[in-house]
Scaffold this motif. Sequence first.
Motif, PDB file in Angstrom:
ATOM      1  N   PRO A  64     128.049 102.839   3.853  1.00 41.24           N
ATOM      2  CA  PRO A  64     129.403 101.678   4.841  1.00 41.24           C
ATOM      3  C   PRO A  64     130.381 103.522   5.057  1.00 41.24           C
ATOM      4  O   PRO A  64     131.048 103.187   6.164  1.00 41.24           O
ATOM      5  CB  PRO A  64     130.175 102.200   3.270  1.00 41.24           C
ATOM      6  N   ALA A  65     130.346 104.524   4.371  1.00 37.98           N
ATOM      7  CA  ALA A  65     130.307 106.069   5.420  1.00 37.98           C
ATOM      8  C   ALA A  65     130.056 105.944   6.924  1.00 37.98           C
ATOM      9  O   ALA A  65     130.894 106.483   7.930  1.00 37.98           O
ATOM     10  CB  ALA A  65     130.435 107.053   4.323  1.00 37.98           C
ATOM     11  N   MET A  66     128.225 106.025   6.667  1.00 38.72           N
ATOM     12  CA  MET A  66     127.878 106.124   7.951  1.00 38.72           C
ATOM     13  C   MET A  66     128.607 105.126   9.089  1.00 38.72           C
ATOM     14  O   MET A  66     129.143 105.153  10.702  1.00 38.72           O
ATOM     15  CB  MET A  66     126.832 105.976   7.919  1.00 38.72           C
ATOM     16  N   THR A  71     130.266 104.794  14.012  1.00 43.00           N
ATOM     17  CA  THR A  71     130.366 103.268  14.940  1.00 43.00           C
ATOM     18  C   THR A  71     131.465 103.257  14.983  1.00 43.00           C
ATOM     19  O   THR A  71     132.671 103.961  14.703  1.00 43.00           O
ATOM     20  CB  THR A  71     129.653 102.126  14.678  1.00 43.00           C
ATOM     21  N   SER A  72     131.809 102.013  16.034  1.00 39.93           N
ATOM     22  CA  SER A  72     132.561 101.692  16.533  1.00 39.93           C
ATOM     23  C   SER A  72     133.485 100.759  15.875  1.00 39.93           C
ATOM     24  O   SER A  72     135.198 100.399  15.971  1.00 39.93           O
ATOM     25  CB  SER A  72     132.571 100.605  17.973  1.00 39.93           C
ATOM     26  N   PHE A  73     133.289 100.636  14.524  1.00 43.89           N
ATOM     27  CA  PHE A  73     134.273  99.717  13.261  1.00 43.89           C
ATOM     28  C   PHE A  73     135.318 100.083  12.979  1.00 43.89           C
ATOM     29  O   PHE A  73     136.231  99.471  13.028  1.00 43.89           O
ATOM     30  CB  PHE A  73     133.296  99.651  12.634  1.00 43.89           C
ATOM     31  N   LEU A  98     138.402  89.118   8.688  1.00 42.96           N
ATOM     32  CA  LEU A  98     138.213  90.200   9.358  1.00 42.96           C
ATOM     33  C   LEU A  98     137.198  91.646   9.837  1.00 42.96           C
ATOM     34  O   LEU A  98     136.692  92.037  10.969  1.00 42.96           O
ATOM     35  CB  LEU A  98     139.488  91.093   9.468  1.00 42.96           C
ATOM     36  N   LEU A  99     137.088  91.825   8.797  1.00 38.61           N
ATOM     37  CA  LEU A  99     136.047  92.980   7.840  1.00 38.61           C
ATOM     38  C   LEU A  99     134.305  92.021   8.770  1.00 38.61           C
ATOM     39  O   LEU A  99     133.236  93.079   9.544  1.00 38.61           O
ATOM     40  CB  LEU A  99     135.278  93.349   7.050  1.00 38.61           C
ATOM     41  N   GLY A 100     134.197  90.811   8.655  1.00 42.27           N
ATOM     42  CA  GLY A 100     132.967  90.179   9.562  1.00 42.27           C
ATOM     43  C   GLY A 100     133.246  90.338  10.692  1.00 42.27           C
ATOM     44  O   GLY A 100     132.213  90.325  11.244  1.00 42.27           O
ATOM     45  N   LEU A 101     134.502  90.352  11.482  1.00 44.46           N
ATOM     46  CA  LEU A 101     133.947  89.024  12.590  1.00 44.46           C
ATOM     47  C   LEU A 101     134.853  91.107  13.420  1.00 44.46           C
ATOM     48  O   LEU A 101     133.925  91.242  13.936  1.00 44.46           O
ATOM     49  CB  LEU A 101     135.778  89.192  13.393  1.00 44.46           C
ATOM     50  N   ALA A 102     135.122  91.991  13.097  1.00 42.44           N
ATOM     51  CA  ALA A 102     135.168  93.541  13.453  1.00 42.44           C
ATOM     52  C   ALA A 102     132.899  93.916  13.117  1.00 42.44           C
ATOM     53  O   ALA A 102     132.488  94.621  14.127  1.00 42.44           O
ATOM     54  CB  ALA A 102     135.503  94.506  12.177  1.00 42.44           C
ATOM     55  N   ILE A 109     128.530  95.946  20.547  1.00 45.95           N
ATOM     56  CA  ILE A 109     128.621  96.847  20.633  1.00 45.95           C
ATOM     57  C   ILE A 109     127.899  98.295  20.750  1.00 45.95           C
ATOM     58  O   ILE A 109     127.551  98.690  22.070  1.00 45.95           O
ATOM     59  CB  ILE A 109     130.339  97.901  20.683  1.00 45.95           C
ATOM     60  N   MET A 110     127.381  98.338  19.738  1.00 46.07           N
ATOM     61  CA  MET A 110     126.913  99.347  19.034  1.00 46.07           C
ATOM     62  C   MET A 110     124.989  98.988  19.556  1.00 46.07           C
ATOM     63  O   MET A 110     124.388  99.442  18.971  1.00 46.07           O
ATOM     64  CB  MET A 110     126.350  99.839  17.660  1.00 46.07           C
ATOM     65  N   LYS A 111     124.858  97.832  20.061  1.00 45.73           N
ATOM     66  CA  LYS A 111     123.618  97.665  20.020  1.00 45.73           C
ATOM     67  C   LYS A 111     122.886  98.452  21.323  1.00 45.73           C
ATOM     68  O   LYS A 111     121.205  98.618  20.761  1.00 45.73           O
ATOM     69  CB  LYS A 111     123.531  96.131  21.072  1.00 45.73           C
TER      70      LYS A 111
END
Length: 253
Positions: A64-66, A71-73, A98-102, A109-111
């Motif tokens: 979770p911290a990483m 990332t763009s999260f 919101l968390l799932g969508l983010a 974005i990170m793909k």
Amino acid sequence: MVVAILKRGFPWLALIAGLCLPALAQADLPGIPAFTVEPGENGTEEYSVTLQILALMTALTFLPAMLMMMTSFTRIIVVFAILRQALGLQATPSNQILLGLALFLSIFIMKPVLEEANRVGLQPYLQEEVTSLEAVELASQPFRKFMLEQTREDDLALFMRIADVQYETPQDVSFWILMPAFVTSELKTAFQIGFILFIPFLIIDMVVASVLMAMGMMMLSPIIISLPFKIMLFVLVDGWALIMGTLAASYGI
């Protein structure tokens, strides 16, 4: 009755265990090479599979911290939270949505970064072309490049000044300095986007409040009247698609 039987049998079990333990201790049982380190080429060391699994399970606790630091999260979830506050909706959409969508927008974005890390780090390790430590170093390079592109120079200089270190090129910056600088830049960008999102909804609140005051309806909360207009405005401009596109475009996608 059962308790009485256990009390009578316990001394015999203890006696049998005492007689068997020395024999087991003297038995020549094969050991399990669970924790071993083998020397590799160029002075490197290769850890056993057990140690690698232990390190992997430990690293998963930092996932979770990483996710937030690399990332763009962070930018996405902050913008979503500001948007919900601007609309005046306290619990809609819910935090889970919101968390799932983010999360999935972050994966989108990170793909390219994830694919590059898989190509240069994970696949060579699975094919036994590099060691585990070399694979981690190779896989971190795409993330480093992504973070450097999104980090402001003044934020990076701030943490370099705090740490009292200097680097010749940005590529030499340590992860321990790059991560907080990256998150600081992400928060700054997220609040800038949130400020722009807040303006039209704030104007609607001010107009509704002025109209109600002119009509003498001071006891009626302006939020109750302005909320349907803000939702209607957000739907008419296709707000969700606009925000998704803006967030993706802010990363050059």
